[in-house]
Design an enzyme around this catalytic site. Sequence first.
Site, short mmCIF file in Angstrom:
data_model
loop_
_atom_site.label_atom_id
_atom_site.label_comp_id
_atom_site.label_asym_id
_atom_site.label_seq_id
_atom_site.Cartn_x
_atom_site.Cartn_y
_atom_site.Cartn_z
CG HIS A 174 -2.00 -1.03 1.07
ND1 HIS A 174 -2.62 -1.97 2.22
CD2 HIS A 174 -2.75 -1.50 -0.12
CE1 HIS A 174 -3.26 -2.83 1.74
NE2 HIS A 174 -3.46 -2.28 0.52
CD GLU A 177 -0.60 0.34 4.46
OE1 GLU A 177 0.08 -0.83 4.30
OE2 GLU A 177 -1.62 0.28 4.37
CG HIS A 299 0.03 -4.27 4.82
ND1 HIS A 299 -0.76 -3.84 3.85
CD2 HIS A 299 0.47 -5.53 4.63
CE1 HIS A 299 -0.74 -4.56 3.03
NE2 HIS A 299 0.08 -5.76 3.23
CD GLU A 367 -2.24 -3.63 8.97
OE1 GLU A 367 -1.63 -2.53 8.69
OE2 GLU A 367 -3.10 -4.11 8.26
O1 0X9 Z 1 -6.55 -4.30 4.39
C1 0X9 Z 1 -5.65 -4.59 4.21
O2 0X9 Z 1 -4.98 -4.74 3.33
C2 0X9 Z 1 -4.59 -4.63 5.63
N1 0X9 Z 1 -4.62 -3.41 6.36
S1 0X9 Z 1 -4.38 -1.78 5.76
O3 0X9 Z 1 -4.61 -1.00 6.74
N2 0X9 Z 1 -2.67 -1.91 5.85
O4 0X9 Z 1 -4.62 -1.95 4.35
C3 0X9 Z 1 -5.03 -5.92 6.34
C4 0X9 Z 1 -4.54 -7.13 5.89
C5 0X9 Z 1 -5.03 -8.20 6.61
N3 0X9 Z 1 -6.45 -8.68 6.29
C6 0X9 Z 1 -7.49 -8.76 6.77
N4 0X9 Z 1 -7.51 -8.05 7.99
N5 0X9 Z 1 -8.57 -9.07 6.30
ZN ZN Z 2 -1.75 -2.04 3.86
#
Ligand code: 0X9
Ligand code: ZN
Length: 510
Positions: A174, A177, A299, A367
């Site tokens: 992303h 990030e 992330h 994260e």
């Molecule tokens: O949504 C995502 O891709 C990740 N969070 S972010 O804020 N960095 O975009 C989380 C990835 C893990 N996946 C789930 N929690 N479903």
């Molecule tokens: Zn992310």
Amino acid sequence: MKKLGFLSLGAAVLFSFVSFNSSFAAESRTIEQIRAASENPMIVKVPAEGKKQVADIANMGFDIAEVKNGAVTIIVTKTNLKKLDKRGYKYTVTNPDANSLLNRFRAGTTLGKYHSYEQVQQILKDAEANNPTICKLNVIGKSFEGRDIYALNITGNIGRGQKKPAGLIMGLHHSREWISVEVPLALINELITKYQKDKDITKLVDGRDIWIVPVVNPDGLTYSQTKSKMWRKNRRLNPDKSYGVDPNRNYGYEWGNVGSSDYMGDDTYHGTKAFSEPCTQAIKKLAEEHKFVGDITFHSYSELILYPYSYAYEAHARDEKLLAQLAGEMAKFNGYTPEKSSDLYPSMGDTDDFMYGACGSLSFTIELASSFIPADSEVPKICADNVKACLHLLDKIGEVHASTHPDYASKTAVAISRYIYAAGVSDRKDVDAKNELVNLLNPANDADAANLEEFITEVAKSDQNSKQLLLPVLKEVKNMYMNSILDKGGNTRQTIRKIEKLQSEIGQIE
Ligand code: 0X9
Ligand code: ZN
């Protein structure tokens, strides 16, 4: 007259637009959608009661920054916020201009502790040039805008050519990030500066095949650092003229629209098909070539260590216990909270589901930090703590592996896991996965009797949901053996009896 001319030209343009594009409905955006794309995103807090509401918000295609204390923080434009109104959600705008959060980064000025794509490129080239015995730089793909995607391979000369447990560390799926680039860079620095100086690092570098991809999405990083700080996706120009596919919704294991959007302009848009993006294709190819035993994708933000599966609450990895245990061990180094990924919110097409489900790698999403781009002063500690977490996983992959890792699991176990994955999603039955499994067990193909024994043992130890999914295969295999009964005699009868016993046991569960 002039005005009329303009109007009729306008009408003609509009008419030709409508008639040319009407067959490509998905490719034209409404005025609302075009407006949303030009607006600055805001930060909005939405109170959400329980997992169901969190999942509902994720399913609306919102870009979730954090789930904490009964509220979901989203990054959203004013226009898209109307979706929340329509569904009756209450919310508070905590910051009307999300980009202002990152105002200390002015476009084109110094990045402080953070590195640009070009700087990363130079660091990787220098790492190879200065440490030729342990570092080899590889270009594993090219981004949509033509930037090289790099993977630095670090492994000692001792044992080169032998099979060493392979581990993969990824950063920056992303765009905004940025901190997720710094941890992989810090890991590279740790490995190359301490090799042959520190006993443990030397042992690790010599004993492992380490692959580091600090920037999976180079176009996005560049765009975020020079144009729009809050950008999330990559920079593909979509057919509807919007930009970007979410790389972390584009992987091909359970690719779909749970917690990910069908609409091209949304921040969680999953792409036209699984692996439509050069950056996810590059990781797929790398993963297929190197059979990683473990991996981490970094992330930001939330201070979490997430483990598979992401795609559904009910989807449980066969190695969930081991994954949770490793996440807990890594948490000792960075102080983060381990959690099953779907428990945060379910989403399809994530990196870790593909790495674990399709490649048998013990896969984690970390994260980092408590904001997308932490202050410069926070960076060294975040890096130091998370480098330790990486070193721990890289060490552990010498002694543990996923039950379906292709190097360790039997062919039958791998085929079963692929079949369960395919059959688990009723609208996407994968005939190939079933055929592959059935062929392995077909006596007419001179199937190894051991395959069948393995199959029976594996089915017996599967969870109840998997057993149900395996019933049609059991039936087919039983029929195959019934048909070959005259050729194979007593053993076959015994096998059939074992299958029948399993069938009736599963039947009782039903
Ligand atoms: O949504 C995502 O891709 C990740 N969070 S972010 O804020 N960095 O975009 C989380 C990835 C893990 N996946 C789930 N929690 N479903
Ligand atoms: Zn992310």
